[in-house]
Design an enzyme around this catalytic site. Structure first.
Site, PDB file in Angstrom:
ATOM      1  N   HIS A 220      35.175  13.813 -23.291  1.00  0.00           N
ATOM      2  CA  HIS A 220      33.882  13.388 -22.860  1.00  0.00           C
ATOM      3  C   HIS A 220      32.944  13.903 -23.738  1.00  0.00           C
ATOM      4  O   HIS A 220      32.797  13.479 -24.896  1.00  0.00           O
ATOM      5  CB  HIS A 220      33.792  14.206 -21.383  1.00  0.00           C
ATOM      6  CG  HIS A 220      32.652  13.751 -20.461  1.00  0.00           C
ATOM      7  ND1 HIS A 220      31.708  12.527 -20.747  1.00  0.00           N
ATOM      8  CD2 HIS A 220      32.149  14.415 -19.207  1.00  0.00           C
ATOM      9  CE1 HIS A 220      30.714  12.466 -19.823  1.00  0.00           C
ATOM     10  NE2 HIS A 220      31.257  13.634 -18.985  1.00  0.00           N
ATOM     11  N   HIS A 259      36.048   3.878 -24.135  1.00  0.00           N
ATOM     12  CA  HIS A 259      35.338   4.168 -23.130  1.00  0.00           C
ATOM     13  C   HIS A 259      35.997   3.658 -21.842  1.00  0.00           C
ATOM     14  O   HIS A 259      36.548   2.589 -21.902  1.00  0.00           O
ATOM     15  CB  HIS A 259      33.882   3.594 -23.424  1.00  0.00           C
ATOM     16  CG  HIS A 259      32.901   4.236 -22.229  1.00  0.00           C
ATOM     17  ND1 HIS A 259      32.704   3.927 -20.918  1.00  0.00           N
ATOM     18  CD2 HIS A 259      32.278   5.434 -22.793  1.00  0.00           C
ATOM     19  CE1 HIS A 259      31.964   5.001 -20.667  1.00  0.00           C
ATOM     20  NE2 HIS A 259      31.486   5.601 -21.491  1.00  0.00           N
ATOM     21  N   ASP A 315      29.088   8.892 -29.013  1.00  0.00           N
ATOM     22  CA  ASP A 315      29.209   9.887 -29.697  1.00  0.00           C
ATOM     23  C   ASP A 315      29.413   9.600 -31.160  1.00  0.00           C
ATOM     24  O   ASP A 315      29.367  10.689 -31.836  1.00  0.00           O
ATOM     25  CB  ASP A 315      30.485  10.621 -29.026  1.00  0.00           C
ATOM     26  CG  ASP A 315      30.227  11.462 -27.792  1.00  0.00           C
ATOM     27  OD1 ASP A 315      28.884  11.983 -27.738  1.00  0.00           O
ATOM     28  OD2 ASP A 315      30.778  11.743 -26.873  1.00  0.00           O
TER      29      ASP A 315
HETATM   30  N1  ACO Z   1      41.351   5.690 -30.521  1.00  0.00           N
HETATM   31  C1  ACO Z   1      42.561   4.997 -30.637  1.00  0.00           C
HETATM   32  N2  ACO Z   1      43.047   4.460 -29.640  1.00  0.00           N
HETATM   33  C2  ACO Z   1      42.428   4.531 -28.361  1.00  0.00           C
HETATM   34  C3  ACO Z   1      41.223   5.286 -28.382  1.00  0.00           C
HETATM   35  C4  ACO Z   1      40.762   5.836 -29.527  1.00  0.00           C
HETATM   36  N3  ACO Z   1      39.613   6.662 -29.486  1.00  0.00           N
HETATM   37  N4  ACO Z   1      40.861   5.195 -27.067  1.00  0.00           N
HETATM   38  C5  ACO Z   1      41.650   4.490 -26.413  1.00  0.00           C
HETATM   39  N5  ACO Z   1      42.713   4.163 -26.975  1.00  0.00           N
HETATM   40  C6  ACO Z   1      43.792   3.494 -26.734  1.00  0.00           C
HETATM   41  C7  ACO Z   1      44.633   4.047 -25.838  1.00  0.00           C
HETATM   42  O1  ACO Z   1      45.689   4.904 -26.341  1.00  0.00           O
HETATM   43  C8  ACO Z   1      45.367   3.154 -24.954  1.00  0.00           C
HETATM   44  O2  ACO Z   1      46.582   2.496 -25.659  1.00  0.00           O
HETATM   45  P1  ACO Z   1      48.012   2.060 -24.956  1.00  0.00           P
HETATM   46  O3  ACO Z   1      47.301   1.037 -24.024  1.00  0.00           O
HETATM   47  O4  ACO Z   1      48.559   1.666 -26.059  1.00  0.00           O
HETATM   48  O5  ACO Z   1      48.380   3.190 -24.296  1.00  0.00           O
HETATM   49  C9  ACO Z   1      44.338   1.966 -24.887  1.00  0.00           C
HETATM   50  O6  ACO Z   1      43.497   2.056 -26.207  1.00  0.00           O
HETATM   51  C10 ACO Z   1      43.521   1.835 -23.817  1.00  0.00           C
HETATM   52  O7  ACO Z   1      42.794   3.163 -23.581  1.00  0.00           O
HETATM   53  P2  ACO Z   1      42.972   4.199 -22.255  1.00  0.00           P
HETATM   54  O8  ACO Z   1      43.512   5.032 -22.782  1.00  0.00           O
HETATM   55  O9  ACO Z   1      43.361   3.604 -21.309  1.00  0.00           O
HETATM   56  O10 ACO Z   1      41.440   4.653 -22.175  1.00  0.00           O
HETATM   57  P3  ACO Z   1      40.675   5.751 -21.199  1.00  0.00           P
HETATM   58  O11 ACO Z   1      39.987   4.902 -20.210  1.00  0.00           O
HETATM   59  O12 ACO Z   1      41.868   6.439 -20.305  1.00  0.00           O
HETATM   60  O13 ACO Z   1      39.951   6.696 -21.989  1.00  0.00           O
HETATM   61  C11 ACO Z   1      38.608   7.678 -23.537  1.00  0.00           C
HETATM   62  C12 ACO Z   1      38.717   6.666 -22.419  1.00  0.00           C
HETATM   63  C13 ACO Z   1      39.182   9.180 -22.940  1.00  0.00           C
HETATM   64  C14 ACO Z   1      37.208   7.688 -23.715  1.00  0.00           C
HETATM   65  C15 ACO Z   1      39.477   7.509 -24.768  1.00  0.00           C
HETATM   66  O14 ACO Z   1      39.009   6.046 -25.260  1.00  0.00           O
HETATM   67  C16 ACO Z   1      39.460   8.387 -25.731  1.00  0.00           C
HETATM   68  O15 ACO Z   1      40.235   9.579 -25.707  1.00  0.00           O
HETATM   69  N6  ACO Z   1      38.362   8.357 -26.828  1.00  0.00           N
HETATM   70  C17 ACO Z   1      38.246   9.518 -27.748  1.00  0.00           C
HETATM   71  C18 ACO Z   1      37.290  10.513 -27.092  1.00  0.00           C
HETATM   72  C19 ACO Z   1      35.864  10.134 -27.205  1.00  0.00           C
HETATM   73  O16 ACO Z   1      35.350   9.560 -27.941  1.00  0.00           O
HETATM   74  N7  ACO Z   1      35.369  10.452 -25.873  1.00  0.00           N
HETATM   75  C20 ACO Z   1      33.950   9.977 -25.621  1.00  0.00           C
HETATM   76  C21 ACO Z   1      33.547   9.136 -24.514  1.00  0.00           C
HETATM   77  S1  ACO Z   1      32.065   8.629 -24.357  1.00  0.00           S
HETATM   78  C22 ACO Z   1      31.455  10.089 -23.516  1.00  0.00           C
HETATM   79  O17 ACO Z   1      32.201  10.650 -22.632  1.00  0.00           O
HETATM   80  C23 ACO Z   1      30.289  10.223 -23.734  1.00  0.00           C
END
Ligand code: ACO
Length: 379
Positions: A220, A259, A315
């Protein structure tokens, strides 16, 4: 078949008039106004008024709110003493969480659950988060906290109290726009935390303390600090593409991408990128933006190849903006908290106005029908 929803994805937990996040369209709207229209056109103080009262203020209302916010920035010495106890050995978000919790001990409205008291606390908490963030930085670097100045905006005061000098107009404008961009975002994890706590009829300080703890995590608000660590590790644009591919190959997530709600570009990201470019137009190290561009292109190629809708989030660019403004990396998430305090408190007020305890269920998948045995007979 299990009917659980891991991560509550897509679950609608209530109605709100505070903001709308349209994930497929990539739109963010506060109280009817698109974020592109708000950021840079109205001040963070005006956005606070919009979030708390549903309308942008007229001149008299803004004058009144500014006065109340500036008055609210004062932080009792007892709470600064708490910061002195924890700042050196805690992450700044942990210090903020502790200090905001401590504020309730000196807040005359702490246990008053009336709407009028909620209004006063929302103003004070939003103002005090800024004072505390600057004080945490001053105290942990061995300098004395600086009192806010009545002639400065919240954005300018944040930089002034942190650095000990008045910021220039561009720096103030950029921080002000960033506060607006981070102020509110629907039922995000930290706002949900705040609303869950408020729904038990616990006080507002408890609700926002829960929220600060939730924002701290790297999935987050904590992502912006990790983005800057990544940029520093990559160091040069030429290293970026390979670095991203290697990290993805190891199954790692790239910070600042993805996201839960947006399945297209986070509308806040391009605005922050423009702000970063404006800053660099007047000189400064363009390296972070050049590395960011390579990361973005590489991620686009890799995510398209994997068929994943992963785009930069807010971010990704806030990190290089804050870094270029001389804000220490581990303080980035505190700036996010300062902005989101306006949204959290708006949601607490909305929750209290039509409250029902938030209490979901879990599907139990453990063993059943066991019987106890004396301790000596247990394996
Ligand atoms: N880098 C690479 N792969 C990613 C990323 C990423 N940043 N984010 C998601 N994916 C992949 C996942 O691994 C997943 O792959 P899979 O289907 O092979 O398992 C697929 O994309 C779908 O993503 P989810 O995991 O379902 O996304 P979720 O909704 O659970 O998570 C989250 C969202 C936590 C923000 C995630 O994208 C993440 O961890 N991002 C990095 C951290 C980040 O930047 N957080 C800030 C968010 S914005 C905020 O809070 C202000």
């Amino acid at each position: 078949m299990s009917n659980t929803n891991k991560g509550l994805e897509g679950v609608v937990i209530g109605q709100t008039t505070i903001s709308r996040v349209a994930g497929d369209a990539g739109e963010l709207i506060y109280g009817g106004y698109h974020i592109e229209d708000l950021a840079g056109n109205v001040t963070f103080e005006e956005v606070c008024h919009l979030l708390w009262y549903g309308e942008l203020p007229n001149a008299a209302q803004l004058h009144d709110l500014r006065g109340r916010l500036l008055e609210g920035m004062a932080v009792d010495d007892a709470v600064l003493d708490v910061v002195r106890l924890v700042a050196a050995d805690s992450h700044p978000m942990a210090a903020l969480r502790t200090a905001v919790s401590a504020l309730s001990a000196v807040d005359p409205d702490a246990e008053d659950m009336s709407a009028e008291a909620a209004d006063r606390k929302a103003i004070r908490l939003t103002a005090q988060a800024i004072t505390l963030t600057a004080a945490i930085e001053r105290i942990r670097t061995g300098t004395d906290p600086i009192a806010p100045r009545a002639d400065l905006s919240l954005a300018a005061n944040l930089l002034y109290m942190m650095h000990g000098r008045e910021p220039d107009e561009l720096a103030e404008r950029i921080i002000d726009a960033s506060l607006t961009l981070h102020a509110e975002h629907g039922m995000n994890a930290s706002t949900f935390s705040a609303r869950v706590t408020a729904s038990t009829l616990a006080d507002m300080h408890s609700a926002v303390t829960s929220a600060i703890g939730t924002l701290k995590g790297p999935l987050h608000g904590g992502a912006n600090e990790r983005v800057m660590q990544m940029l520093l590790t990559i160091d040069q644009p030429d290293n970026a593409a390979q670095w991203v591919r290697d990290a993805l190959g190891r199954g790692e997530k790239i910070m600042g991408f993805g996201h839960r709600v947006y399945r297209t570009v986070d509308p806040r990201a391009p605005i922050l990128k423009q702000l970063a470019e404006q800053m660099l137009d007047r000189g400064g190290d363009t390296r972070w933006l050049r590395i960011s561009d390579v990361i973005q292109t590489t991620m686009r190629e890799e995510m398209d190849r994997m068929g994943k809708k992963i785009y930069p989030n807010v971010d990704f660019f806030s990190a290089s903006v804050y870094y270029t403004l001389g804000i220490p990396m581990d303080l980035f998430t505190n700036l996010f908290a300062c902005a989101r305090m306006a949204g959290w408190t708006a949601h607490v007020k909305e929750q209290l106005a039509d409250n029902r305890l938030i209490r979901p269920k879990a599907e139990y998948v453990g063993p059943v029908d066991r019987t106890t045995s004396p301790i000596a007979q247990r394996p």
